[in-house]
Scaffold this active site. Structure first.
Site, mmCIF file in Angstrom:
data_model
loop_
_atom_site.group_PDB
_atom_site.id
_atom_site.type_symbol
_atom_site.label_atom_id
_atom_site.label_comp_id
_atom_site.label_asym_id
_atom_site.label_seq_id
_atom_site.Cartn_x
_atom_site.Cartn_y
_atom_site.Cartn_z
ATOM 1 N N ILE A 10 0.847 -1.153 -0.052
ATOM 2 C CA ILE A 10 -0.152 -0.125 -0.046
ATOM 3 C C ILE A 10 0.988 1.305 -0.041
ATOM 4 O O ILE A 10 1.996 1.302 0.303
ATOM 5 C CB ILE A 10 -1.113 -0.048 1.205
ATOM 6 C CG1 ILE A 10 -1.906 1.143 1.275
ATOM 7 C CG2 ILE A 10 -0.219 0.081 2.370
ATOM 8 C CD1 ILE A 10 -3.269 0.996 1.988
ATOM 9 N N CYS A 11 0.372 2.038 -0.522
ATOM 10 C CA CYS A 11 0.846 3.670 -0.264
ATOM 11 C C CYS A 11 2.053 3.789 -1.414
ATOM 12 O O CYS A 11 2.052 3.532 -2.497
ATOM 13 C CB CYS A 11 1.217 4.261 1.060
ATOM 14 S SG CYS A 11 1.341 5.921 1.154
ATOM 15 N N ALA A 12 3.283 4.036 -0.550
ATOM 16 C CA ALA A 12 4.576 4.130 -1.303
ATOM 17 C C ALA A 12 5.086 2.856 -1.590
ATOM 18 O O ALA A 12 6.050 2.721 -2.521
ATOM 19 C CB ALA A 12 5.463 4.890 -0.669
#
Length: 131
Positions: free
Chosen positions: A36-38
């Site tokens: 998730i995310c970066a």
């Protein structure tokens, strides 16, 4: 294996030879990975993992995903490559439920979601068709 986001954490995970080796083994064994995310950019892309999979990630890092494999969905489940990716904190609940749905099925996902106060437009009742 589920990789959390955040720039510092994802950078550390992406720089860890042990984590990268674990992810390679997971991919080789055709077991699920989620990021998730970066993390899709700073862990997976940085280390050439899941090069053929479609990926979503935080909009600030989407340019690091090759255009042909980039996806702007809040949660992307590439079942062919056993990879689940998501955009970030705002999509974390959807990401978590997608992991449960994928690993344990609709009935378990419905059981997990039932006592939550989820956002109505997430339409879990339609997705699981058992609520």
């Amino acid at each position: 294996i589920v990789l959390p986001g955040g720039v510092e954490g994802a950078t550390c995970l992406g720089d860890s030879a042990l984590v990268v080796e674990m992810l390679k083994q997971q991919q080789c064994d055709q077991k699920w990975v989620a990021a998730i995310c970066a993390a899709p950019a700073l862990v997976l892309e940085k280390n050439g993992l899941f090069p053929d999979a479609y990926k979503s990630c935080h909009p600030a890092f989407i340019e690091q995903i090759p255009e042909a494999k980039r996806n702007t969905r809040r949660v992307m489940n590439d079942k062919d490559h056993k990879l689940i990716t998501s955009q970030g904190p705002g999509s974390a609940l959807e990401f978590a439920v997608e992991i449960v749905l994928t690993l344990a099925g609709k009935e378990k996902a419905a059981e997990v979601v039932a006592p939550m106060t989820v956002i109505p437009n997430l339409n879990y009742d339609k997705k699981f068709a058992v609520l």
